[in-house]
Design an enzyme around this catalytic site. Sequence first.
Site, PDB file in Angstrom:
ATOM      1  N   ARG A  76       0.831  -1.209   0.000  1.00 34.25           N
ATOM      2  CA  ARG A  76       0.000   0.000   0.000  1.00 34.25           C
ATOM      3  C   ARG A  76       0.868   1.262   0.000  1.00 34.25           C
ATOM      4  O   ARG A  76       0.518   2.276  -0.612  1.00 34.25           O
ATOM      5  CB  ARG A  76      -0.963  -0.032   1.180  1.00 34.25           C
ATOM      6  CG  ARG A  76      -2.080  -1.050   0.950  1.00 34.25           C
ATOM      7  CD  ARG A  76      -2.953  -1.206   2.149  1.00 34.25           C
ATOM      8  NE  ARG A  76      -3.589   0.049   2.522  1.00 34.25           N
ATOM      9  CZ  ARG A  76      -4.205   0.215   3.692  1.00 34.25           C
ATOM     10  NH1 ARG A  76      -4.218  -0.773   4.575  1.00 34.25           N
ATOM     11  NH2 ARG A  76      -4.780   1.356   3.987  1.00 34.25           N
ATOM     12  N   HIS A 136      -6.465   8.021  11.457  1.00 31.05           N
ATOM     13  CA  HIS A 136      -5.941   6.650  11.497  1.00 31.05           C
ATOM     14  C   HIS A 136      -4.464   6.573  11.158  1.00 31.05           C
ATOM     15  O   HIS A 136      -3.964   5.517  10.787  1.00 31.05           O
ATOM     16  CB  HIS A 136      -6.765   5.757  10.552  1.00 31.05           C
ATOM     17  CG  HIS A 136      -8.186   5.640  10.985  1.00 31.05           C
ATOM     18  ND1 HIS A 136      -9.221   5.346  10.137  1.00 31.05           N
ATOM     19  CD2 HIS A 136      -8.757   5.808  12.205  1.00 31.05           C
ATOM     20  CE1 HIS A 136     -10.363   5.322  10.807  1.00 31.05           C
ATOM     21  NE2 HIS A 136     -10.111   5.608  12.068  1.00 31.05           N
ATOM     22  N   CYS A 144       7.731   1.630  16.663  1.00 29.53           N
ATOM     23  CA  CYS A 144       8.158   0.347  17.227  1.00 29.53           C
ATOM     24  C   CYS A 144       6.946  -0.326  17.861  1.00 29.53           C
ATOM     25  O   CYS A 144       6.133   0.330  18.510  1.00 29.53           O
ATOM     26  CB  CYS A 144       9.240   0.578  18.299  1.00 29.53           C
ATOM     27  SG  CYS A 144       9.735  -0.964  19.118  1.00 29.53           S
ATOM     28  N   CYS A 147       8.409  -0.263  21.868  1.00 25.94           N
ATOM     29  CA  CYS A 147       8.761   0.933  22.669  1.00 25.94           C
ATOM     30  C   CYS A 147       8.143   2.179  22.016  1.00 25.94           C
ATOM     31  O   CYS A 147       7.313   2.046  21.116  1.00 25.94           O
ATOM     32  CB  CYS A 147      10.295   1.049  22.771  1.00 25.94           C
ATOM     33  SG  CYS A 147      11.111   1.683  21.294  1.00 25.94           S
ATOM     34  N   CYS A 193      13.474  -1.990  15.461  1.00 23.48           N
ATOM     35  CA  CYS A 193      13.503  -0.652  16.075  1.00 23.48           C
ATOM     36  C   CYS A 193      14.953  -0.224  16.320  1.00 23.48           C
ATOM     37  O   CYS A 193      15.728  -0.961  16.937  1.00 23.48           O
ATOM     38  CB  CYS A 193      12.747  -0.699  17.403  1.00 23.48           C
ATOM     39  SG  CYS A 193      12.896   0.823  18.340  1.00 23.48           S
ATOM     40  N   CYS A 196      15.150   0.490  20.648  1.00 19.12           N
ATOM     41  CA  CYS A 196      15.235  -0.611  21.639  1.00 19.12           C
ATOM     42  C   CYS A 196      15.924  -1.838  21.057  1.00 19.12           C
ATOM     43  O   CYS A 196      16.260  -2.765  21.768  1.00 19.12           O
ATOM     44  CB  CYS A 196      13.850  -0.973  22.163  1.00 19.12           C
ATOM     45  SG  CYS A 196      12.812  -1.832  20.957  1.00 19.12           S
TER      46      CYS A 196
HETATM   47  C1  BV8 Z   1     -11.274   1.850  18.631  1.00 15.62           C
HETATM   48  C2  BV8 Z   1      -5.992   2.264   9.259  1.00 15.62           C
HETATM   49  C3  BV8 Z   1     -11.260   1.936  20.985  1.00 15.62           C
HETATM   50  C4  BV8 Z   1      -5.421   0.919   8.940  1.00 15.62           C
HETATM   51  C5  BV8 Z   1      -8.349   1.838   9.767  1.00 15.62           C
HETATM   52  C6  BV8 Z   1     -14.016  -4.921  18.414  1.00 15.62           C
HETATM   53  C7  BV8 Z   1     -12.812  -4.641  19.046  1.00 15.62           C
HETATM   54  C8  BV8 Z   1     -12.267  -3.376  19.009  1.00 15.62           C
HETATM   55  C9  BV8 Z   1     -12.919  -2.356  18.362  1.00 15.62           C
HETATM   56  C10 BV8 Z   1     -14.091  -2.658  17.736  1.00 15.62           C
HETATM   57  C11 BV8 Z   1     -14.664  -3.901  17.767  1.00 15.62           C
HETATM   58  N1  BV8 Z   1     -15.824  -3.866  17.043  1.00 15.62           N
HETATM   59  C12 BV8 Z   1     -16.013  -2.626  16.549  1.00 15.62           C
HETATM   60  C13 BV8 Z   1     -14.982  -1.895  16.963  1.00 15.62           C
HETATM   61  C14 BV8 Z   1     -14.723  -0.553  16.661  1.00 15.62           C
HETATM   62  C15 BV8 Z   1     -13.808  -0.564  15.439  1.00 15.62           C
HETATM   63  C16 BV8 Z   1     -14.713  -0.470  14.214  1.00 15.62           C
HETATM   64  O1  BV8 Z   1     -15.183   0.595  13.921  1.00 15.62           O
HETATM   65  N2  BV8 Z   1     -14.942  -1.604  13.521  1.00 15.62           N
HETATM   66  C17 BV8 Z   1     -15.792  -1.562  12.350  1.00 15.62           C
HETATM   67  C18 BV8 Z   1     -15.341  -2.637  11.360  1.00 15.62           C
HETATM   68  C19 BV8 Z   1     -17.238  -1.752  12.792  1.00 15.62           C
HETATM   69  N3  BV8 Z   1     -12.970   0.597  15.552  1.00 15.62           N
HETATM   70  C20 BV8 Z   1     -11.748   0.459  16.069  1.00 15.62           C
HETATM   71  O2  BV8 Z   1     -11.218  -0.584  16.385  1.00 15.62           O
HETATM   72  C21 BV8 Z   1     -11.035   1.772  16.248  1.00 15.62           C
HETATM   73  N4  BV8 Z   1     -10.494   1.858  17.552  1.00 15.62           N
HETATM   74  O3  BV8 Z   1     -12.463   1.689  18.596  1.00 15.62           O
HETATM   75  O4  BV8 Z   1     -10.560   2.039  19.790  1.00 15.62           O
HETATM   76  C22 BV8 Z   1     -11.137   0.495  21.377  1.00 15.62           C
HETATM   77  C23 BV8 Z   1      -9.884   0.008  21.662  1.00 15.62           C
HETATM   78  C24 BV8 Z   1      -9.788  -1.324  22.093  1.00 15.62           C
HETATM   79  C25 BV8 Z   1     -10.931  -2.134  22.197  1.00 15.62           C
HETATM   80  C26 BV8 Z   1     -12.181  -1.607  21.874  1.00 15.62           C
HETATM   81  C27 BV8 Z   1     -12.285  -0.285  21.455  1.00 15.62           C
HETATM   82  C28 BV8 Z   1      -9.908   1.868  15.256  1.00 15.62           C
HETATM   83  C29 BV8 Z   1     -10.462   1.895  13.846  1.00 15.62           C
HETATM   84  C30 BV8 Z   1      -9.345   2.263  12.869  1.00 15.62           C
HETATM   85  C31 BV8 Z   1      -9.041   1.080  11.976  1.00 15.62           C
HETATM   86  N5  BV8 Z   1      -8.061   1.489  10.979  1.00 15.62           N
HETATM   87  N6  BV8 Z   1      -7.422   2.285   8.907  1.00 15.62           N
HETATM   88  C32 BV8 Z   1      -5.423   0.642   7.462  1.00 15.62           C
HETATM   89  O5  BV8 Z   1      -5.790   1.528   6.672  1.00 15.62           O
HETATM   90  O6  BV8 Z   1      -5.056  -0.486   7.103  1.00 15.62           O
HETATM   91  S1  BV8 Z   1      -9.941   1.755   9.240  1.00 15.62           S
HETATM   92  C33 BV8 Z   1      -9.936   1.777   7.538  1.00 15.62           C
HETATM   93  O7  BV8 Z   1     -11.175   1.292   7.148  1.00 15.62           O
HETATM   94  C34 BV8 Z   1      -9.873   3.166   6.956  1.00 15.62           C
HETATM   95  O8  BV8 Z   1      -8.989   4.005   7.622  1.00 15.62           O
HETATM   96  C35 BV8 Z   1     -11.290   3.628   7.037  1.00 15.62           C
HETATM   97  O9  BV8 Z   1     -11.559   4.208   8.278  1.00 15.62           O
HETATM   98  C36 BV8 Z   1     -12.042   2.344   6.950  1.00 15.62           C
HETATM   99  C37 BV8 Z   1     -12.583   2.192   5.579  1.00 15.62           C
HETATM  100  O10 BV8 Z   1     -13.658   3.045   5.525  1.00 15.62           O
HETATM  101  P1  BV8 Z   1     -13.842   4.011   4.282  1.00 15.62           P
HETATM  102  O11 BV8 Z   1     -12.697   4.929   4.195  1.00 15.62           O
HETATM  103  O12 BV8 Z   1     -15.193   4.572   4.414  1.00 15.62           O
HETATM  104  O13 BV8 Z   1     -13.744   3.081   3.008  1.00 15.62           O
HETATM  105  P2  BV8 Z   1     -14.867   2.097   2.432  1.00 15.62           P
HETATM  106  O14 BV8 Z   1     -14.228   1.281   1.377  1.00 15.62           O
HETATM  107  O15 BV8 Z   1     -15.573   1.439   3.586  1.00 15.62           O
HETATM  108  O16 BV8 Z   1     -15.926   3.095   1.749  1.00 15.62           O
HETATM  109  C38 BV8 Z   1     -15.567   3.834   0.595  1.00 15.62           C
HETATM  110  C39 BV8 Z   1     -16.753   4.724   0.288  1.00 15.62           C
HETATM  111  O17 BV8 Z   1     -16.407   5.565  -0.796  1.00 15.62           O
HETATM  112  C40 BV8 Z   1     -17.977   3.949  -0.134  1.00 15.62           C
HETATM  113  O18 BV8 Z   1     -19.114   4.522   0.494  1.00 15.62           O
HETATM  114  C41 BV8 Z   1     -18.035   4.162  -1.661  1.00 15.62           C
HETATM  115  O19 BV8 Z   1     -19.372   4.218  -2.125  1.00 15.62           O
HETATM  116  C42 BV8 Z   1     -17.417   5.520  -1.794  1.00 15.62           C
HETATM  117  N7  BV8 Z   1     -16.708   5.771  -3.049  1.00 15.62           N
HETATM  118  C43 BV8 Z   1     -16.019   4.892  -3.818  1.00 15.62           C
HETATM  119  N8  BV8 Z   1     -15.458   5.562  -4.869  1.00 15.62           N
HETATM  120  C44 BV8 Z   1     -15.791   6.868  -4.724  1.00 15.62           C
HETATM  121  C45 BV8 Z   1     -16.582   7.018  -3.566  1.00 15.62           C
HETATM  122  N9  BV8 Z   1     -17.068   8.208  -3.165  1.00 15.62           N
HETATM  123  C46 BV8 Z   1     -16.768   9.287  -3.914  1.00 15.62           C
HETATM  124  N10 BV8 Z   1     -15.998   9.231  -5.025  1.00 15.62           N
HETATM  125  C47 BV8 Z   1     -15.515   8.046  -5.463  1.00 15.62           C
HETATM  126  N11 BV8 Z   1     -14.772   8.003  -6.600  1.00 15.62           N
END
Ligand code: BV8
Length: 310
Positions: A76, A136, A144, A147, A193, A196
């Site tokens: 990526r 994000h 790391c 650490c 890292c 560390c």
């Molecule tokens: C958190 C970085 C507190 C990495 C990303 C169980 C355990 C722990 C947490 C959870 C759990 N269950 C649920 C959760 C909460 C979880 C969550 O939200 N899960 C989802 C699946 C329900 N969230 C977390 O874990 C967050 N942290 O809650 O911390 C915590 C801590 C410990 C324990 C509990 C809670 C952290 C979430 C961050 C994850 N990291 N990214 C990487 O990139 O690899 S998320 C990643 O996916 C992206 O960053 C982005 O956020 C997400 C994708 O979403 P979109 O960007 O919307 O993309 P998508 O493809 O879905 O949609 C594209 C859209 O564009 C579509 O609508 C399409 O129609 C449209 N489109 C397409 N082409 C176009 C267009 N629009 C306009 N023009 C175009 N041309």
Amino acid sequence: MPPANPFYNSLPAFHARLLTARRILALCGAGLSASSGLPTFRGAGGYWRNHEATALATPEAFAADPGLVWLFYAYRRHMALGARPNAGHRALAELARKGRGRGKGQGEVDFLCLSQNVDGLHQRAGHDAERLRLLHGSLFDLKCHRCDWVERGNFDDPLCDSLRAASEDVGLERLLDPKEELAGIPREELPHCPKCKIGLQRPGVVWFGESLDAEMLREVDRWIDEDEVDVVLVIGTSAVVQPAAGYVYEAQGPGTSIVTVNLDAENVEALAELGPRDFAFAGDAAELLPKLLEPVIGRMKEDGTFGAEE
Ligand code: BV8
């Protein structure tokens, strides 16, 4: 622009609303970078297609197979470096720049862009860092896994010899296909890292199950609480991931307009609450944003810059 939804033809109405807006918040997702050639997560060909999101983007996945997770992120990084910011990124950067002072008597537009994207394209479009929060993290930050060492802005591609395949032929299909047996990369051949010496370097992104940067979230909350937010732009996101998606509702006040910009605007979460003040525009964010923001940023010129308002 395809008039694909009942709100499409309200571009003049939206422009009138925009000219009264003093505070604008944007929440951006992978759809904003789609026109730059980067896959989204949930669409066809998306990253998560063959894998649950948690299969490649959690600390547990990294602990279990750091080589596979690194191949995914190195790939990526490689794709993002080969991509270019599109007119949507540039329009938002212009709003951050020009919006600060729209000219005499019109006062400042206070704009904050929250992005879920980790591809670095906002920054490469010249988006003022003060007006951008990368919820994000970034593919180009390293940290790391053990650490507190962090390196910001590492654009090495390949990152290291053992990840060279990610910069050549590995391809998304093979990476994401759970049936594909990719040769494991021995831990000792992965970047370690420098501080560390024991921990492995990992991508500086927020994985599922990891908390977002608490100070950044406090700053965002402070900005939202300062005063009513006039317009919330929900751009290219399925608004599924929390707490990012929650900002749309956190910023919504009695007079706020929610403006969805999405290829299939009808199906976006945020639309479920669509009210009389809200708008939805179906189409490519790269094409829509320059038109939507024109009253504030000026017309986009041939060279992709934004001219003075007429
Ligand atoms: C958190 C970085 C507190 C990495 C990303 C169980 C355990 C722990 C947490 C959870 C759990 N269950 C649920 C959760 C909460 C979880 C969550 O939200 N899960 C989802 C699946 C329900 N969230 C977390 O874990 C967050 N942290 O809650 O911390 C915590 C801590 C410990 C324990 C509990 C809670 C952290 C979430 C961050 C994850 N990291 N990214 C990487 O990139 O690899 S998320 C990643 O996916 C992206 O960053 C982005 O956020 C997400 C994708 O979403 P979109 O960007 O919307 O993309 P998508 O493809 O879905 O949609 C594209 C859209 O564009 C579509 O609508 C399409 O129609 C449209 N489109 C397409 N082409 C176009 C267009 N629009 C306009 N023009 C175009 N041309």
